[in-house]
Design a protein around this motif. Structure first.
Motif, PDB file in Angstrom:
ATOM      1  N   LEU A   3      32.674 -21.728 104.062  1.00 16.70           N
ATOM      2  CA  LEU A   3      32.132 -20.619 104.841  1.00 16.70           C
ATOM      3  C   LEU A   3      32.595 -20.684 106.289  1.00 16.70           C
ATOM      4  O   LEU A   3      32.962 -19.659 106.889  1.00 16.70           O
ATOM      5  CB  LEU A   3      30.603 -20.654 104.773  1.00 16.70           C
ATOM      6  N   ALA A   4      32.597 -21.883 106.874  1.00 11.90           N
ATOM      7  CA  ALA A   4      33.033 -22.023 108.268  1.00 11.90           C
ATOM      8  C   ALA A   4      34.495 -21.636 108.426  1.00 11.90           C
ATOM      9  O   ALA A   4      34.870 -20.927 109.379  1.00 11.90           O
ATOM     10  CB  ALA A   4      32.809 -23.469 108.728  1.00 11.90           C
ATOM     11  N   ALA A   5      35.351 -22.082 107.502  1.00  8.16           N
ATOM     12  CA  ALA A   5      36.778 -21.771 107.600  1.00  8.16           C
ATOM     13  C   ALA A   5      37.026 -20.269 107.477  1.00  8.16           C
ATOM     14  O   ALA A   5      37.818 -19.688 108.226  1.00  8.16           O
ATOM     15  CB  ALA A   5      37.539 -22.538 106.521  1.00  8.16           C
ATOM     16  N   LEU A   6      36.350 -19.617 106.525  1.00  5.98           N
ATOM     17  CA  LEU A   6      36.562 -18.178 106.348  1.00  5.98           C
ATOM     18  C   LEU A   6      36.053 -17.393 107.551  1.00  5.98           C
ATOM     19  O   LEU A   6      36.678 -16.413 107.972  1.00  5.98           O
ATOM     20  CB  LEU A   6      35.861 -17.713 105.071  1.00  5.98           C
ATOM     21  N   ARG A   7      34.935 -17.800 108.124  1.00  6.28           N
ATOM     22  CA  ARG A   7      34.445 -17.090 109.303  1.00  6.28           C
ATOM     23  C   ARG A   7      35.322 -17.374 110.518  1.00  6.28           C
ATOM     24  O   ARG A   7      35.483 -16.511 111.388  1.00  6.28           O
ATOM     25  CB  ARG A   7      33.002 -17.484 109.581  1.00  6.28           C
ATOM     26  N   ALA A   8      35.893 -18.576 110.599  1.00  6.48           N
ATOM     27  CA  ALA A   8      36.820 -18.874 111.694  1.00  6.48           C
ATOM     28  C   ALA A   8      38.081 -18.028 111.590  1.00  6.48           C
ATOM     29  O   ALA A   8      38.703 -17.687 112.599  1.00  6.48           O
ATOM     30  CB  ALA A   8      37.175 -20.356 111.685  1.00  6.48           C
ATOM     31  N   LEU A   9      38.470 -17.660 110.366  1.00  3.92           N
ATOM     32  CA  LEU A   9      39.627 -16.793 110.149  1.00  3.92           C
ATOM     33  C   LEU A   9      39.262 -15.319 110.241  1.00  3.92           C
ATOM     34  O   LEU A   9      40.088 -14.463 109.918  1.00  3.92           O
ATOM     35  CB  LEU A   9      40.247 -17.088 108.780  1.00  3.92           C
ATOM     36  N   ARG A  10      38.014 -15.018 110.654  1.00  2.11           N
ATOM     37  CA  ARG A  10      37.527 -13.645 110.827  1.00  2.11           C
ATOM     38  C   ARG A  10      37.539 -12.848 109.522  1.00  2.11           C
ATOM     39  O   ARG A  10      37.837 -11.653 109.509  1.00  2.11           O
ATOM     40  CB  ARG A  10      38.338 -12.897 111.889  1.00  2.11           C
ATOM     41  N   ALA A  11      37.231 -13.535 108.410  1.00  6.32           N
ATOM     42  CA  ALA A  11      37.105 -12.826 107.143  1.00  6.32           C
ATOM     43  C   ALA A  11      35.850 -11.954 107.171  1.00  6.32           C
ATOM     44  O   ALA A  11      34.858 -12.279 107.835  1.00  6.32           O
ATOM     45  CB  ALA A  11      37.021 -13.822 105.993  1.00  6.32           C
ATOM     46  N   GLN A  12      35.895 -10.851 106.453  1.00  4.29           N
ATOM     47  CA  GLN A  12      34.733  -9.984 106.353  1.00  4.29           C
ATOM     48  C   GLN A  12      33.575 -10.748 105.706  1.00  4.29           C
ATOM     49  O   GLN A  12      33.797 -11.661 104.904  1.00  4.29           O
ATOM     50  CB  GLN A  12      35.067  -8.748 105.512  1.00  4.29           C
ATOM     51  N   PRO A  13      32.331 -10.423 106.048  1.00  7.64           N
ATOM     52  CA  PRO A  13      31.187 -11.160 105.477  1.00  7.64           C
ATOM     53  C   PRO A  13      31.208 -11.212 103.958  1.00  7.64           C
ATOM     54  O   PRO A  13      30.896 -12.248 103.367  1.00  7.64           O
ATOM     55  CB  PRO A  13      29.974 -10.378 106.003  1.00  7.64           C
ATOM     56  N   LEU A  14      31.565 -10.097 103.310  1.00  2.62           N
ATOM     57  CA  LEU A  14      31.597 -10.095 101.850  1.00  2.62           C
ATOM     58  C   LEU A  14      32.664 -11.039 101.329  1.00  2.62           C
ATOM     59  O   LEU A  14      32.448 -11.775 100.354  1.00  2.62           O
ATOM     60  CB  LEU A  14      31.849  -8.675 101.335  1.00  2.62           C
ATOM     61  N   ALA A  48      23.661  -3.973 102.802  1.00  2.74           N
ATOM     62  CA  ALA A  48      24.046  -5.343 102.470  1.00  2.74           C
ATOM     63  C   ALA A  48      23.981  -5.586 100.966  1.00  2.74           C
ATOM     64  O   ALA A  48      24.862  -6.225 100.384  1.00  2.74           O
ATOM     65  CB  ALA A  48      23.142  -6.337 103.203  1.00  2.74           C
ATOM     66  N   LEU A  49      22.930  -5.052 100.318  1.00  3.89           N
ATOM     67  CA  LEU A  49      22.820  -5.227  98.867  1.00  3.89           C
ATOM     68  C   LEU A  49      23.888  -4.448  98.118  1.00  3.89           C
ATOM     69  O   LEU A  49      24.345  -4.867  97.047  1.00  3.89           O
ATOM     70  CB  LEU A  49      21.427  -4.783  98.400  1.00  3.89           C
ATOM     71  N   GLY A  50      24.275  -3.306  98.652  1.00  4.26           N
ATOM     72  CA  GLY A  50      25.287  -2.498  97.969  1.00  4.26           C
ATOM     73  C   GLY A  50      26.707  -2.882  98.289  1.00  4.26           C
ATOM     74  O   GLY A  50      27.647  -2.327  97.703  1.00  4.26           O
ATOM     75  N   ALA A  51      26.904  -3.827  99.219  1.00  3.99           N
ATOM     76  CA  ALA A  51      28.262  -4.214  99.607  1.00  3.99           C
ATOM     77  C   ALA A  51      29.091  -4.714  98.427  1.00  3.99           C
ATOM     78  O   ALA A  51      30.261  -4.325  98.283  1.00  3.99           O
ATOM     79  CB  ALA A  51      28.201  -5.267 100.716  1.00  3.99           C
ATOM     80  N   PRO A  52      28.555  -5.580  97.546  1.00  7.06           N
ATOM     81  CA  PRO A  52      29.388  -6.012  96.411  1.00  7.06           C
ATOM     82  C   PRO A  52      29.830  -4.859  95.523  1.00  7.06           C
ATOM     83  O   PRO A  52      30.961  -4.837  95.047  1.00  7.06           O
ATOM     84  CB  PRO A  52      28.468  -6.987  95.663  1.00  7.06           C
ATOM     85  N   PHE A  53      28.937  -3.880  95.293  1.00 10.40           N
ATOM     86  CA  PHE A  53      29.305  -2.755  94.428  1.00 10.40           C
ATOM     87  C   PHE A  53      30.368  -1.878  95.096  1.00 10.40           C
ATOM     88  O   PHE A  53      31.284  -1.392  94.430  1.00 10.40           O
ATOM     89  CB  PHE A  53      28.058  -1.928  94.098  1.00 10.40           C
TER      90      PHE A  53
END
Length: 831
Positions: free
Chosen positions: A82-93, A797-802
């Protein structure tokens, strides 16, 4: 002038020189966004510390510490992902999906390496292995008592759950900006030891969870106050003071929890409770529910019986013969079982006199798939439902019904066993399975050495059996229900057996397991019978058809018992009684030189093995209700604690939208200027945050903004609506506050760099008060407890995966369409 949307105002990027970028005839400069800095790594470390700290409290629910290293690996790997993906500015999803993938990979690597591709990529065989682990964990949770052996199934489920908890806490703390709510997940972890561990959560688990929770709150306060402005820069002395105050309040709250909620200091439920303390055992493994039954203060599951035998009988429910080193368990042999209990055959020859008996049994409220019956049953009449029996053990069970409310008659036939017949039974056992001799290869040295030492002078299997029984009933051992729990060896595995032989204190599970394993080590086939000790007289009589009238006996959960059975050729399975102060030692197993040994534990419940004279009924006192016989006072704290916990959880759930909305408002309006405030090119974010709060307030009171509106148009529509009241009256201040907030936002968003805007908190308060005063009570209630602005965020937030799946499907459809057109262009065209 551009449009603004309800989702929040866009950020105002700045050029390296500090001036705002504006649309012009030249090329629009690329905005520079500050990097995330240490924030993702600090938050991931805080989450890992919190989860691992809370997990420390699980020691005592699981035996030892072998389970902790897989847990550390799982939690740390998921947090670092999670830290690496957020450091790379990945979208929350994307960050969340990546953490799920990492969790699946690390679980596959630790628990299903051989079934996975390259050791960590799940395959169909991996899912089959996961199913086995989950099934094993379910059996452990339903039937075993704490502390349980850390088998692969329960450790797998624990690592999976806490890995998911890391993802949940990260989502609450970062994308949803609700770090305070992460405490609910940590509390869920500590509820398990708080309810079933005698020592409850423990100091280490409580401090670890509290420190981790404070770190999460500290990171969320120290870094950006708004999710759109997260950066790696600290926020100065003001932010530090706020972190200290918040952390102090949280610590004070956590210090009062142990005093307010029953169970956090001593455990809510009895010592040695099952991992699933609610409801009755389903009978998956009666061997390992005995401790919980014996510790029952009220004696549930009453069974009555009357028999034509000369003495009260042991009622045998199930035979436990499979030992894998971790636990004894019944082998149901589903493929070999025979349907119908009206005719049962032993399957082996019996020499000498056979004693026949008729026993009438009323199971009452006792509920189990295994049928209690005296050994050896020849037939059972009067049963309801479909029942089967095992030719190897004669145990009777049903997969379709239970013993509840069953009334039945058992005809039993067993050889008359004497010391002389046992002394003559020297032939090698024939015709029985090798399973009754199998012992694990990792048998502890203390078990084998004890068996060899005790039986060194014995010349026959009978002499060895007597030596083992007499050793366990000697003055070296004491009967105790609490010592195994307090010393962490409550169970029946090899490590538990080694601890029992060293401590020399336990109850029937430990004594019967020790004798059965040591007998196998000496070459004597053995198994364990689980059921009930003979019980006591009720004072009633029961007439058996064609047999006469016989006294009635009763047993309940406090009489639950386990005893070993050893096989002797020509006599079959012979029971022994190695547990001191429990049950009845058969005449053939008594030696006059063996001193009797009574339990020295004052808190143990004695079981009557001989009929006791009926006690005189108490004389009723006028005006005072006499309690019914056999009633016992129960501790109301568990029920009160469970009800209080349920009410608190429900209140927290209902309060969460209001709490989230309040926290978001304060974070927007109460931020302190950062260190770079006042430097050339600095743009104050306060007007933007105040504008976002004004939009959310309007939405909560029924005036939502639209994506096509400019700020000035939205402001005019809000001031002209009835929600804000009329001008020229009491609401003039609110109208002026809306106009000034709009002016501040337009100046910050579109104008040149100017002096910092005045504080917006007072103006927002004036607008909020006007909106409340002009709204109906139902609108006010909705704005307070179910604010639409916050509920819309949660729904998104709940509908983001769909939505992500839908976008992926559309992209794949477009890609397939382009590929098809290219392919069609390459094919020769028909003329």
């Amino acid at each position: 002038m551009t449009a603004t949307s309800h989702q929040g105002s866009p950020s105002a990027p700045t050029q390296p020189g500090g001036t705002a970028s504006t649309a012009s005839s030249g090329k629009r400069p690329r905005p520079q966004v500050p990097g995330p800095g240490p924030y993702p790594w600090a938050m991931a470390g805080s989450v890992a510390v919190a989860v691992l700290g809370a997990a420390l409290s699980l020691n005592g629910v699981l035996r030892g510490w072998a389970w902790f290293m897989p847990l550390i690996t799982t939690v740390v790997v998921v947090a670092l992902t999670l830290a690496a993906l957020r450091a790379l500015r990945a979208q929350p999803l994307i960050a969340t999906l990546g953490s799920f993938a990492t969790l699946a990979a690390v679980l596959s690597f630790i628990f299903c390496r051989q079934e996975s591709l390259a050791g960590f990529i799940p395959t169909t065989e991996t899912f089959t292995a996961v199913g086995r682990h989950i099934k094993r964990a379910a059996e452990t949770v339903v039937s075993e008592s704490a502390p349980v052996a850390p088998n692969a199934g329960i450790v797998f489920v624990m690592c999976a759950c806490l890995g998911l908890l890391v993802i949940l806490i990260d989502a609450l703390a970062v994308p949803l900006s609700m770090p305070a709510a992460s405490g609910i997940g940590l509390l869920a972890v500590m509820v398990v030891p708080a309810t079933i561990k005698p020592q409850s959560v423990g100091v280490a688990g409580f401090i670890g969870a509290a420190v981790g929770y404070l770190l999460i709150l500290g990171c969320s306060h120290w870094f950006a106050p708004d999710a759109r402005l997260q950066s790696g820069s600290g926020r100065g002395a003001g932010q530090f003071k706020r972190s200290v105050v918040t952390g102090g309040l949280a610590l004070a709250l956590t210090m009062t929890v142990p005093l307010a909620i029953p169970g956090f200091e001593t455990g809510t439920f009895p010592q040695g409770s099952r991992l699933s303390p609610w409801g009755t055992s389903n009978g998956l493994n009666p061997m390992i529910t005995l401790g919980n039954s014996l510790r029952s203060p009220t004696g549930s599951g009453r069974i009555t019986y009357a028999t034509s035998a000369d003495a009260p009988l042991y009622l045998r429910s199930v035979t436990v013969d499979h030992f894998d080193g971790e636990t004894w368990a019944p082998d149901d042999r589903a493929s070999e079982r025979r349907v119908g209990a009206d005719r049962i055959e032993t399957g082996y020859a019996v020499q000498g006199e056979v004693v026949n008996a008729v026993t009438s049994i009323n199971a009452g409220l006792f509920t189990s798939p295994y049928l209690p019956a005296p050994f050896a049953p020849a037939s059972v009449n009067g049963l309801n439902g479909r029942w089967t029996w095992d030719p190897a053990t004669l145990s009777i069970m049903s997969n379709e019904t239970t013993t509840r409310a069953q009334r039945y008659v058992v005809f039993s036939a067993a050889p008359r066993i004497t010391s002389e017949s046992l002394s003559q039974a020297t032939s090698v056992p024939k015709g029985i399975s090798e399973d009754f001799l199998r012992i694990p290869g990792n048998l502890p040295d203390i078990v084998r050495q004890t068996a060899d030492t005790v039986t060194a002078s014995a010349g026959s299997n009978y002499a060895k059996a007597l030596a083992l029984q007499n050793y366990l009933r000697s003055g070296e051992f004491t009967y105790s229900l609490q010592a195994p729990v307090q010393n962490g060896y409550d169970g029946n595995g090899l490590s538990v057996l080694a601890d029992f032989l060293a401590v020399k204190s336990g109850y029937c599970v430990h004594f019967s397991s020790a004798m059965a394993v040591m007998a196998r080590a000496e070459g004597i086939p053995s198994r364990i019978a689980v059921g009930y000790a003979p019980g006591r007289l009720t004072g009633e009589s029961v007439a058996l058809v064609g047999q006469g009238s016989f006294p009635e006996y009763e047993v309940d959960a406090r009489d639950a018992h386990a005893w070993p059975e050893l096989y002797f050729e020509g006599l079959g399975w012979v029971p022994f009684e190695p547990t001191p102060s429990r049950g009845h030692v058969p005449d053939y197993a008594i030696e006059s030189s063996v001193p009797s040994n009574l339990s020295t534990n004052a808190d143990e419940k004695d079981v009557l093995t001989t009929p006791a004279p009926p006690a005189a009924a108490p004389v009723p006192i006028p005006g005072v209700e006499t309690p019914a016989a056999g009633s016992a006072t129960t501790n109301p704290l568990p029920a009160i604690g469970a009800a209080a916990a349920g009410i608190l959880l429900l209140a927290g759930f209902l309060w969460s939208p209001r709490l989230s909305r309040t926290v978001l408002r304060r974070r927007r309006l109460n931020q302190k200027p950062p260190d770079e405030a006042g430097t050339p090119g600095y743009k104050d974010p306060a007007p933007e945050l105040a504008w976002a709060e004004l939009q959310d307030l309007a939405t909560d009171y029924g005036v939502p903004s639209t994506s096509s509106e400019t700020p000035r148009h939205f402001s005019a529509r809000l001031r002209s609506s009835t929600a804000l009241g009329d001008t020229g009256g009491l609401d003039d201040a609110a109208h002026a506050a809306v106009a000034s907030l709009t002016s501040d936002f337009e100046r910050q968003r579109y104008g040149r760099t100017a002096a910092p805007a005045p504080a917006a908190a007072g103006r927002i308060a004036v607008v909020r008060e006007a909106l409340r005063n002009n709204a109906r009570w139902l609108v006010r209630f909705r704005a307070d407890w179910l604010p639409p602005s916050m509920m819309q965020r949660w729904v998104r937030a709940l509908g983001a995966p769909f939505r992500a799946v839908g976008r992926l499907g559309k992209a794949m459809g477009r890609a397939v369409g382009r590929w098809w057109h290219r392919l069609a262009g390459l094919l020769p065209q028909r003329r």
